[in-house]
Design an enzyme around this catalytic site. Sequence first.
Site, PDB file in Angstrom:
ATOM      1  N   LYS A   1       0.808  -1.228   0.000  1.00 10.49           N
ATOM      2  CA  LYS A   1       0.000   0.000   0.000  1.00 10.49           C
ATOM      3  C   LYS A   1       0.837   1.273   0.000  1.00 10.49           C
ATOM      4  O   LYS A   1       2.035   1.258   0.265  1.00 10.49           O
ATOM      5  CB  LYS A   1      -0.971  -0.038   1.179  1.00 10.49           C
TER       6      LYS A   1
ATOM      7  N   ARG B   1      -3.676  -9.962   5.072  1.00 14.81           N
ATOM      8  CA  ARG B   1      -4.065 -10.073   3.658  1.00 14.81           C
ATOM      9  C   ARG B   1      -2.880  -9.591   2.838  1.00 14.81           C
ATOM     10  O   ARG B   1      -2.523  -8.411   2.902  1.00 14.81           O
ATOM     11  CB  ARG B   1      -5.301  -9.206   3.409  1.00 14.81           C
TER      12      ARG B   1
HETATM   13  N1  HH2 Z   1      -7.334  -3.846   0.831  1.00 13.48           N
HETATM   14  C1  HH2 Z   1      -7.627  -3.874  -0.476  1.00 13.48           C
HETATM   15  C2  HH2 Z   1      -8.737  -4.616  -0.937  1.00 13.48           C
HETATM   16  N2  HH2 Z   1      -9.491  -5.336  -0.085  1.00 13.48           N
HETATM   17  N3  HH2 Z   1      -9.929  -6.104   2.105  1.00 13.48           N
HETATM   18  C3  HH2 Z   1      -9.632  -6.122   3.415  1.00 13.48           C
HETATM   19  N4  HH2 Z   1     -10.363  -6.855   4.274  1.00 13.48           N
HETATM   20  N5  HH2 Z   1      -8.580  -5.386   3.918  1.00 13.48           N
HETATM   21  C4  HH2 Z   1      -7.787  -4.619   3.114  1.00 13.48           C
HETATM   22  O1  HH2 Z   1      -6.856  -3.966   3.632  1.00 13.48           O
HETATM   23  C5  HH2 Z   1      -8.084  -4.585   1.711  1.00 13.48           C
HETATM   24  C6  HH2 Z   1      -9.188  -5.361   1.228  1.00 13.48           C
HETATM   25  C7  HH2 Z   1      -6.799  -3.111  -1.446  1.00 13.48           C
HETATM   26  O2  HH2 Z   1      -5.775  -3.898  -1.974  1.00 13.48           O
HETATM   27  P1  HH2 Z   1      -5.777  -4.612  -3.414  1.00 13.48           P
HETATM   28  O3  HH2 Z   1      -6.862  -5.641  -3.480  1.00 13.48           O
HETATM   29  O4  HH2 Z   1      -4.429  -5.127  -3.678  1.00 13.48           O
HETATM   30  O5  HH2 Z   1      -6.022  -3.459  -4.444  1.00 13.48           O
HETATM   31  P2  HH2 Z   1      -7.267  -3.012  -5.313  1.00 13.48           P
HETATM   32  O6  HH2 Z   1      -8.338  -2.571  -4.355  1.00 13.48           O
HETATM   33  O7  HH2 Z   1      -6.740  -1.866  -6.149  1.00 13.48           O
HETATM   34  O8  HH2 Z   1      -7.738  -4.176  -6.109  1.00 13.48           O
END
Ligand code: HH2
Length: 261
Positions: A197, A239
């Site tokens: 992040k 995660r």
């Molecule tokens: N962060 C993201 C997405 N989903 N769910 C939970 N429970 N906690 C988190 O910190 C979280 C989440 C963001 O990360 P990522 O899926 O890699 O990115 P994007 O939202 O751009 O797909």
Amino acid sequence: MGVVNVTPDSFSDGGRFRDHQAAIAHGRSLVDQGADWVDVGGESTRPHAEPVSVDEELRRVIPVVESLASEGVAVSIDTRKAPVAEAAVAAGALMINDVSASLGAVAGATGAAFVAMHMLGDPRTMQADPAYGDVVAEVRDFLVDRADAARAAGVHEVWIDPGIGFGKTLDHNLDLLANLDVLVATGYPVLVGTSRKGMLGTLAARADAAGAVPPAGDRLEGSVATAVWALLRGAAMVRVHDVAATVRAVEAIQVVAAPAA
Ligand code: HH2
């Protein structure tokens, strides 16, 4: 929990697993690396992301959920939409990971476990000057309210997640990570996602002589360090995108934290 984003635009791995077969293979590989859960998402929630239609999100995620679940993988569905959550559980997902913390009743009705995550506003606007009185207390109170409601709706397994980077400044994120014990004390198992992040880019830039911010794919050290930190402070799950490195780090530090007698 390993991440599979079936999206063109995720900040961390956008486009790499758009193709269903690539996403399925990546999910399998995360299990081989030691993931207990594979979190499948079809809508990016990065800052300023545009929403995706229900039909498009279904098209992206359902074949991936179905295939991994049929192989015995514990799949969570990362969605804010009730129809997507319902279809994913029907396709075999065992947990609803909801960044809007609003799908507790859907989890109760479908029999799925539930993650309630804290977000201030929505992805399009959440990083526009987020403000709190006491970020730790406000996030805790919000999560306990949503988790209690989910439990009252019949959910058998409820997790809470502070939502690192979701409507938070660097200081808010650091405050939440420093005070994870406040969330742990609620009695709900805590999930934490720091992987790749923006806050890690900012911290790495501070440590770089030229002040360069590494791209999302080059934030492994901070991702692993903060995952280990979260687990040592009582989080029950992290995660992450880089499962193998995280598992190795956690195994090494477990020995330090609890040496054999
Ligand atoms: N962060 C993201 C997405 N989903 N769910 C939970 N429970 N906690 C988190 O910190 C979280 C989440 C963001 O990360 P990522 O899926 O890699 O990115 P994007 O939202 O751009 O797909």
